[in-house]
Scaffold this motif. Structure first.
Motif, PDB file in Angstrom:
ATOM      1  N   THR A 105       0.829  -1.206   0.000  1.00 41.98           N
ATOM      2  CA  THR A 105       0.000   0.000   0.000  1.00 41.98           C
ATOM      3  C   THR A 105       0.867   1.260   0.000  1.00 41.98           C
ATOM      4  OG1 THR A 105      -0.144   0.032   2.420  1.00 41.98           O
ATOM      5  CG2 THR A 105      -1.891  -1.138   1.221  1.00 41.98           C
ATOM      6  N   ASN A 106       0.323   2.304  -0.619  1.00 41.32           N
ATOM      7  CA  ASN A 106       0.979   3.613  -0.664  1.00 41.32           C
ATOM      8  C   ASN A 106      -0.115   4.662  -0.858  1.00 41.32           C
ATOM      9  OD1 ASN A 106       2.803   5.705  -0.876  1.00 41.32           O
ATOM     10  ND2 ASN A 106       3.426   5.232  -2.974  1.00 41.32           N
ATOM     11  N   PRO A 107      -0.873   4.972   0.211  1.00 46.57           N
ATOM     12  CA  PRO A 107      -2.055   5.832   0.078  1.00 46.57           C
ATOM     13  C   PRO A 107      -1.715   7.291  -0.193  1.00 46.57           C
ATOM     14  CG  PRO A 107      -1.671   5.298   2.377  1.00 46.57           C
ATOM     15  CD  PRO A 107      -0.660   4.519   1.596  1.00 46.57           C
ATOM     16  N   ALA A 108      -1.638   7.635  -1.466  1.00 43.18           N
ATOM     17  CA  ALA A 108      -1.222   8.990  -1.860  1.00 43.18           C
ATOM     18  C   ALA A 108      -2.134  10.055  -1.276  1.00 43.18           C
ATOM     19  CB  ALA A 108      -1.201   9.086  -3.386  1.00 43.18           C
ATOM     20  N   ASP A 109      -3.441   9.784  -1.241  1.00 38.35           N
ATOM     21  CA  ASP A 109      -4.370  10.804  -0.740  1.00 38.35           C
ATOM     22  C   ASP A 109      -4.136  11.082   0.739  1.00 38.35           C
ATOM     23  OD1 ASP A 109      -5.260   8.234  -0.128  1.00 38.35           O
ATOM     24  OD2 ASP A 109      -7.385   8.732  -0.332  1.00 38.35           O
ATOM     25  N   GLU A 110      -3.872  10.044   1.521  1.00 42.59           N
ATOM     26  CA  GLU A 110      -3.614  10.247   2.952  1.00 42.59           C
ATOM     27  C   GLU A 110      -2.336  11.045   3.168  1.00 42.59           C
ATOM     28  OE1 GLU A 110      -3.628   6.675   5.239  1.00 42.59           O
ATOM     29  OE2 GLU A 110      -5.497   5.934   4.354  1.00 42.59           O
ATOM     30  N   HIS A 111      -1.312  10.732   2.389  1.00 38.53           N
ATOM     31  CA  HIS A 111      -0.044  11.429   2.551  1.00 38.53           C
ATOM     32  C   HIS A 111      -0.175  12.913   2.183  1.00 38.53           C
ATOM     33  CE1 HIS A 111       2.154   7.328   1.929  1.00 38.53           C
ATOM     34  NE2 HIS A 111       1.536   7.414   3.086  1.00 38.53           N
ATOM     35  N   THR A 112      -0.877  13.190   1.095  1.00 35.29           N
ATOM     36  CA  THR A 112      -1.014  14.589   0.675  1.00 35.29           C
ATOM     37  C   THR A 112      -1.933  15.354   1.618  1.00 35.29           C
ATOM     38  OG1 THR A 112      -0.815  13.761  -1.576  1.00 35.29           O
ATOM     39  CG2 THR A 112      -1.388  16.063  -1.331  1.00 35.29           C
ATOM     40  N   ARG A 113      -2.952  14.687   2.128  1.00 40.37           N
ATOM     41  CA  ARG A 113      -3.822  15.341   3.103  1.00 40.37           C
ATOM     42  C   ARG A 113      -3.025  15.712   4.362  1.00 40.37           C
ATOM     43  NH1 ARG A 113      -7.612  11.961   2.799  1.00 40.37           N
ATOM     44  NH2 ARG A 113      -7.162  10.654   4.601  1.00 40.37           N
ATOM     45  N   THR A 114      -2.169  14.806   4.806  1.00 39.70           N
ATOM     46  CA  THR A 114      -1.324  15.099   5.970  1.00 39.70           C
ATOM     47  C   THR A 114      -0.359  16.241   5.667  1.00 39.70           C
ATOM     48  OG1 THR A 114      -1.452  12.791   6.684  1.00 39.70           O
ATOM     49  CG2 THR A 114       0.334  14.118   7.604  1.00 39.70           C
ATOM     50  N   ALA A 115       0.220  16.229   4.458  1.00 38.66           N
ATOM     51  CA  ALA A 115       1.117  17.314   4.043  1.00 38.66           C
ATOM     52  C   ALA A 115       0.380  18.644   4.038  1.00 38.66           C
ATOM     53  CB  ALA A 115       1.708  17.016   2.671  1.00 38.66           C
ATOM     54  N   ALA A 116      -0.871  18.632   3.581  1.00 35.88           N
ATOM     55  CA  ALA A 116      -1.666  19.861   3.555  1.00 35.88           C
ATOM     56  C   ALA A 116      -1.939  20.364   4.968  1.00 35.88           C
ATOM     57  CB  ALA A 116      -2.978  19.607   2.814  1.00 35.88           C
ATOM     58  N   GLU A 117      -2.175  19.445   5.894  1.00 36.33           N
ATOM     59  CA  GLU A 117      -2.396  19.849   7.286  1.00 36.33           C
ATOM     60  C   GLU A 117      -1.133  20.486   7.868  1.00 36.33           C
ATOM     61  OE1 GLU A 117      -3.671  16.153   8.913  1.00 36.33           O
ATOM     62  OE2 GLU A 117      -5.699  16.310   8.076  1.00 36.33           O
ATOM     63  N   MET A 118       0.029  19.935   7.500  1.00 37.83           N
ATOM     64  CA  MET A 118       1.299  20.557   7.905  1.00 37.83           C
ATOM     65  C   MET A 118       1.420  21.961   7.318  1.00 37.83           C
ATOM     66  SD  MET A 118       4.434  17.886   7.627  1.00 37.83           S
ATOM     67  CE  MET A 118       4.519  16.355   8.542  1.00 37.83           C
ATOM     68  N   LEU A 119       1.051  22.094   6.043  1.00 34.17           N
ATOM     69  CA  LEU A 119       1.144  23.380   5.362  1.00 34.17           C
ATOM     70  C   LEU A 119       0.243  24.414   6.033  1.00 34.17           C
ATOM     71  CD1 LEU A 119       2.322  25.002   3.010  1.00 34.17           C
ATOM     72  CD2 LEU A 119       0.417  24.187   1.599  1.00 34.17           C
ATOM     73  N   ILE A 120      -0.936  23.993   6.448  1.00 40.07           N
ATOM     74  CA  ILE A 120      -1.847  24.902   7.148  1.00 40.07           C
ATOM     75  C   ILE A 120      -1.192  25.430   8.423  1.00 40.07           C
ATOM     76  CG2 ILE A 120      -4.011  24.981   8.461  1.00 40.07           C
ATOM     77  CD1 ILE A 120      -5.192  23.083   6.307  1.00 40.07           C
ATOM     78  N   GLU A 121      -0.490  24.553   9.142  1.00 31.22           N
ATOM     79  CA  GLU A 121       0.203  24.987  10.352  1.00 31.22           C
ATOM     80  C   GLU A 121       1.307  25.998  10.020  1.00 31.22           C
ATOM     81  OE1 GLU A 121       0.880  21.920  13.581  1.00 31.22           O
ATOM     82  OE2 GLU A 121       0.538  20.593  11.874  1.00 31.22           O
ATOM     83  N   LEU A 122       2.051  25.725   8.945  1.00 32.83           N
ATOM     84  CA  LEU A 122       3.117  26.652   8.550  1.00 32.83           C
ATOM     85  C   LEU A 122       2.545  28.011   8.162  1.00 32.83           C
ATOM     86  CD1 LEU A 122       5.357  24.272   6.381  1.00 32.83           C
ATOM     87  CD2 LEU A 122       5.877  25.166   8.658  1.00 32.83           C
ATOM     88  N   LEU A 123       1.432  27.999   7.429  1.00 33.58           N
ATOM     89  CA  LEU A 123       0.802  29.247   7.021  1.00 33.58           C
ATOM     90  C   LEU A 123       0.261  30.025   8.219  1.00 33.58           C
ATOM     91  CD1 LEU A 123      -1.045  27.925   3.861  1.00 33.58           C
ATOM     92  CD2 LEU A 123       0.723  29.681   3.870  1.00 33.58           C
ATOM     93  N   ALA A 124      -0.044  29.305   9.286  1.00 30.23           N
ATOM     94  CA  ALA A 124      -0.534  29.950  10.500  1.00 30.23           C
ATOM     95  C   ALA A 124       0.612  30.432  11.379  1.00 30.23           C
ATOM     96  CB  ALA A 124      -1.415  28.982  11.278  1.00 30.23           C
TER      97      ALA A 124
END
Length: 337
Positions: A297-316
């Motif tokens: 398995t390599n769930p691309a959607d889960e990984h990118t969603r997690t990356a986006a959550e990290m990005l939201i923190e950085l933007l904040a």
């Protein structure tokens, strides 16, 4: 909590930031109605504003609010890979999920693998987007250039550069598990089709294959480099020529694995009776071949969603609790092995 000292003729943005314990940029986002700030942080900023009676300068606010309201998912890959590999639509979907319900637009930006890092940095710093998620990259040059950029960026896949946030799969452990599975099924002459070796994921998967083979006392030299494209699965022909008794095959992604399976079968060998095959990614195409493909398995959607959550923190203006996140993979056993 720090207090406003009253020395200024009027409270400033810096005073609010000091009292709230956040960056000036975070205060600016709250004041200007930004959506990418955590609720707890927003509450602290508003409390500080009320405490010292801060009032934003209207002219400055007009300049600051020229935000794009857009996030880029950047894919430095060829058109062939982006439009034929299901990994990329899944990755983009994960980013869309992360920003669902907000006013943020998620744009897909493609860059050719040969594009210079400076060109991509110029795009990111041009004011078109507020931040970016980099999905797939070749070598550390882009990450090293972005490490010195003010623009918030998160990678999906190890960027091979210090100080850059990323989410990645434990590719080495996954490849080791896949190869051990072939060995446990009695395979001894095992080959591998790698991904492009200028990519960290491909090198890590090769390392996992080598680890498992060495652990079993088997020769790991039967390998050929592929390109993560369906067409490059045809390189299995070279492995069959070098080792007619090939009885196991670990392939670094499912697109190549399905093509390789077809080549193996057309050579007169049966899958899995003569050659057992394990792929990687758990893509839908692995269910459309016969036999169905055993894979990791390599769930691309889960990984990118997690990356986006990290990005939201950085933007904040915040630092992610785990800026270098490694996710596990699991084996999905089907008919090919």
């Amino acid at each position: 909590m720090a207090r406003f000292d009253g020395e200024h003729s009027a409270p400033t943005l810096e005073d609010v930031a000091r009292i709230a314990g956040v960056s000036r940029a975070t205060v600016s986002r709250v004041v200007n109605g930004g959506t990418l700030v955590a609720a707890k942080t927003t509450e602290a900023v508003r409390a500080a504003i009320n405490e010292i009676g801060y009032h934003p300068n209207r002219a400055a606010r007009a300049l600051v609010t020229r935000r794009t309201g857009a996030i880029a998912v950047i894919v430095p890959e060829t058109d062939e890979r982006v439009f034929t590999d299901p990994y990329f639509p899944q990755a983009y979907h994960g980013a869309l999920q992360a920003f669902a319900g907000s006013d943020v637009q998620v744009v897909l930006a493609m860059a050719q693998p040969g594009d210079s890092a400076s060109r991509m940095v110029r795009y990111l710093e041009s004011g078109h987007v507020d931040g970016a998620i980099i999905v797939s990259h070749h070598g550390p040059e882009l990450a090293m250039a972005l490490a010195h950029s003010w623009q918030p960026v998160v990678f999906v896949g190890d960027p091979e550069a210090p100080g850059v946030c990323y989410v990645d799969l434990d590719n080495t452990a996954a490849a080791r598990m896949a190869t051990r599975h072939l060995i446990s099924r009695g395979c001894r002459s095992i080959g591998t089709i790698t991904g492009p070796l200028d990519m960290a994921s491909a090198r890590s998967r090769l390392a996992g294959f080598e680890d498992a083979m060495a652990e079993a006392g088997l020769d790991s030299s039967l390998r050929v480099e592929g390109g993560y494209t369906a067409r490059s699965g045809e390189t299995v022909t070279e492995l069959l020529e070098r080792c007619p008794g090939l009885d196991g095959l670990f392939v670094a992604n499912d697109l190549m694995a399905v093509t390789a399976m077809g080549v193996v079968q057309r050579s007169g060998r049966r899958v899995p009776e003569d050659v057992k095959i394990v792929g990687f990614d758990d893509a839908a195409i692995g269910l459309q071949c016969h036999p169905q493909l055993t894979t990791m398995t390599n769930p691309a959607d889960e990984h990118t969603r997690t990356a986006a959550e990290m990005l939201i923190e950085l933007l904040a203006g915040e630092s992610p609790e785990n800026p270098r996140m490694m996710r596990p993979s699991r084996l999905v056993v089907r008919g090919s092995a």
